[in-house]
Enzyme design. Structure first.
Site, PDB file in Angstrom:
ATOM      1  N   TRP A 102      34.238  60.907  43.719  1.00 15.23           N
ATOM      2  CA  TRP A 102      33.198  60.904  42.687  1.00 15.23           C
ATOM      3  C   TRP A 102      33.528  61.858  41.551  1.00 15.23           C
ATOM      4  CZ3 TRP A 102      30.784  56.717  42.235  1.00 15.23           C
ATOM      5  CH2 TRP A 102      30.388  55.975  43.353  1.00 15.23           C
ATOM      6  N   ASP A 172      26.826  67.207  40.025  1.00 13.05           N
ATOM      7  CA  ASP A 172      26.407  65.913  40.557  1.00 13.05           C
ATOM      8  C   ASP A 172      25.985  66.126  42.015  1.00 13.05           C
ATOM      9  OD1 ASP A 172      26.143  63.412  41.652  1.00 13.05           O
ATOM     10  OD2 ASP A 172      28.186  62.743  41.204  1.00 13.05           O
ATOM     11  N   LYS A 196      20.400  58.328  48.056  1.00 15.69           N
ATOM     12  CA  LYS A 196      20.902  59.016  49.240  1.00 15.69           C
ATOM     13  C   LYS A 196      19.782  59.862  49.865  1.00 15.69           C
ATOM     14  CE  LYS A 196      24.906  57.670  47.371  1.00 15.69           C
ATOM     15  NZ  LYS A 196      25.721  57.983  46.201  1.00 15.69           N
TER      16      LYS A 196
HETATM   17  C1  LIG Z   1      26.604  57.598  45.192  1.00 13.47           C
HETATM   18  C2  LIG Z   1      27.191  58.623  44.306  1.00 13.47           C
HETATM   19  C3  LIG Z   1      27.461  58.372  42.959  1.00 13.47           C
HETATM   20  C4  LIG Z   1      27.235  57.027  42.323  1.00 13.47           C
HETATM   21  O1  LIG Z   1      25.896  56.784  42.174  1.00 13.47           O
HETATM   22  P1  LIG Z   1      25.348  55.469  41.437  1.00 13.47           P
HETATM   23  O2  LIG Z   1      23.881  55.672  41.530  1.00 13.47           O
HETATM   24  O3  LIG Z   1      25.853  54.297  42.190  1.00 13.47           O
HETATM   25  O4  LIG Z   1      25.838  55.501  40.036  1.00 13.47           O
HETATM   26  C5  LIG Z   1      27.972  59.406  42.195  1.00 13.47           C
HETATM   27  N1  LIG Z   1      28.215  60.621  42.715  1.00 13.47           N
HETATM   28  C6  LIG Z   1      27.979  60.892  44.018  1.00 13.47           C
HETATM   29  C7  LIG Z   1      28.261  62.261  44.552  1.00 13.47           C
HETATM   30  C8  LIG Z   1      27.460  59.907  44.847  1.00 13.47           C
HETATM   31  O5  LIG Z   1      27.211  60.180  46.139  1.00 13.47           O
END
Ligand SMILES: *Cc1c(COP(=O)(O)O)cnc(C)c1O
Length: 360
Positions: A102, A172, A196
């Site tokens: 990511w 993030d 999540k």
């Molecule tokens: C799932 C995830 C993403 C992507 O998220 P989307 O909502 O599909 O854009 C980005 N960063 C992390 C750390 C993630 O777990």
């Protein structure tokens, strides 16, 4: 009705109490005579839902008053673009720590909008750890430093919040927000997709310190401009109303549970149960450096990868689902988000013991 033990990496398990409450309120929310899905986002009932969710989130994370909380669409992926657009001029630098999949996505997207530089990377070691802080090289002129505190696919997590020499820290937190208390004041910006640990897909949280607003580039799309969102209380256009409502129910569930200290204690024990089982066996192994093992996403391998399919099939017959590792790393991955119970982890570990006895 029978519900499985769901170890999905996302969209992921939600607390049963939240789903039950949503079911009870599905056709008639609080006597309004309609579902939250059918309401105007400008209605009194929804404004109340929205502001209560924000108040509860602020309380859970002890978010300081000078931070704005935004409820947006577009996922973390939209924020990969929004971060440089809101914080960095086209000819300026932004620094990123590359700790896995990511981070890589965030860096690639930022590169379209500014000079994205990699301050440190664990790529050479296969992204099985966070690059040690002593090896980071931080450009003084960077508009911000971006980190991914929990790499969902690699199962690699930061061991604490790093010191960053006065740079604006942007994180993030998609896969670990609300798993434990967090010192929001250490960050300029925190963002997270909801699917999540917060609620259903479609909602994205952004927590941004007020003094960082008003800096967006002129060509920033209105839908990605945090200042426009903040001025409109996240209702510049139609927000993801039902996901916002469900997130609010999750926040209340967390408060009822005793808040993030209590949640962290539960999560610590769940992770200890699974890593303990992995470490006690020669049949299972974790590829991740011990100091960087995630509480939320636990990748593990079997001694013989030829058994992977049997493992997944037999797990499925015991109601243990979504254990297949990401296609980029293989093996298994159990995601232990807040809504995954200790009972689910105990059932997984019991199955792992049985499988090992049968096949080792
Ligand atoms: C799932 C995830 C993403 C992507 O998220 P989307 O909502 O599909 O854009 C980005 N960063 C992390 C750390 C993630 O777990």
């Amino acid at each position: 009705m029978s519900r499985v033990y769901n170890f999905s990496a996302g969209p992921a398990a939600l607390p049963e109490a939240v789903l039950e409450r949503a079911r009870n309120e599905m056709l008639d929310y609080a006597g309004v005579g309609m579902s939250v899905m059918e309401m105007s986002h400008r209605s009194a009932a929804f404004i109340d839902i929205a502001s209560r969710a924000e108040t509860d989130l602020r309380e859970l994370l002890a978010i300081p008053d000078d931070y704005k909380v935004l409820f947006l669409q577009g996922g973390a992926t939209a924020q990969f673009a929004a971060v440089p657009l809101n914080l960095c001029a086209a000819d300026s630098a932004a620094a990123y720590v590359d700790s896995g999949y990511w981070s890589g996505k965030a860096i690639a997207e930022a590169g379209r909008f500014c000079r994205a530089t990699v301050a440190a990377s664990s790529k050479d070691s296969g992204h099985t750890s966070v690059p040690p802080r002593s090896e980071w090289s931080l450009p003084k002129d960077a508009s911000y430093l971006h980190i991914t505190p929990n790499e969902t696919i690699g199962g690699v997590a930061y061991d604490g919040i790093p010191e960053v020499d006065g740079l604006q820290l942007v994180a993030d937190y998609s896969s670990s927000i609300l798993a434990a208390p967090l010192d929001v004041s250490r960050f300029g910006v925190i963002y997270a997709g909801a699917q999540k640990n917060i609620g259903p897909a479609g909602l994205t949280l952004v927590i941004v310190r007020g003094d960082l607003l008003g800096r967006a580039r002129k060509d920033t799309p209105a839908s990605l401009d945090w200042t426009i969102a903040a001025e409109a209380d996240s209702m510049y256009n139609t927000p993801p109303t039902f996901a916002w409502y469900l997130a609010g129910l999750v926040f209340r569930w967390l408060k009822d549970l005793g808040g993030l200290e209590a949640m962290a204690e539960i999560n610590r024990r769940k992770a200890a149960t699974l890593y303990g089982a992995i470490d006690a066996s020669n049949f299972y192994a974790s590829p991740v450096a011990k100091a960087n093992r995630s509480w939320m996403n636990v990748p593990f391998t079997l001694a013989d990868p030829a058994l992977d399919k049997s493992f997944l099939d037999e797990a499925e017959t015991r109601g243990l689902t979504n254990l297949k590792g990401h296609r980029s790393v293989g093996g298994m991955r159990a995601s232990l988000y807040n809504a995954v119970s200790q009972e689910a982890v105990d059932a997984l570990v019991a199955f792992m013991h049985d499988f090992e006895r049968k096949h080792a």
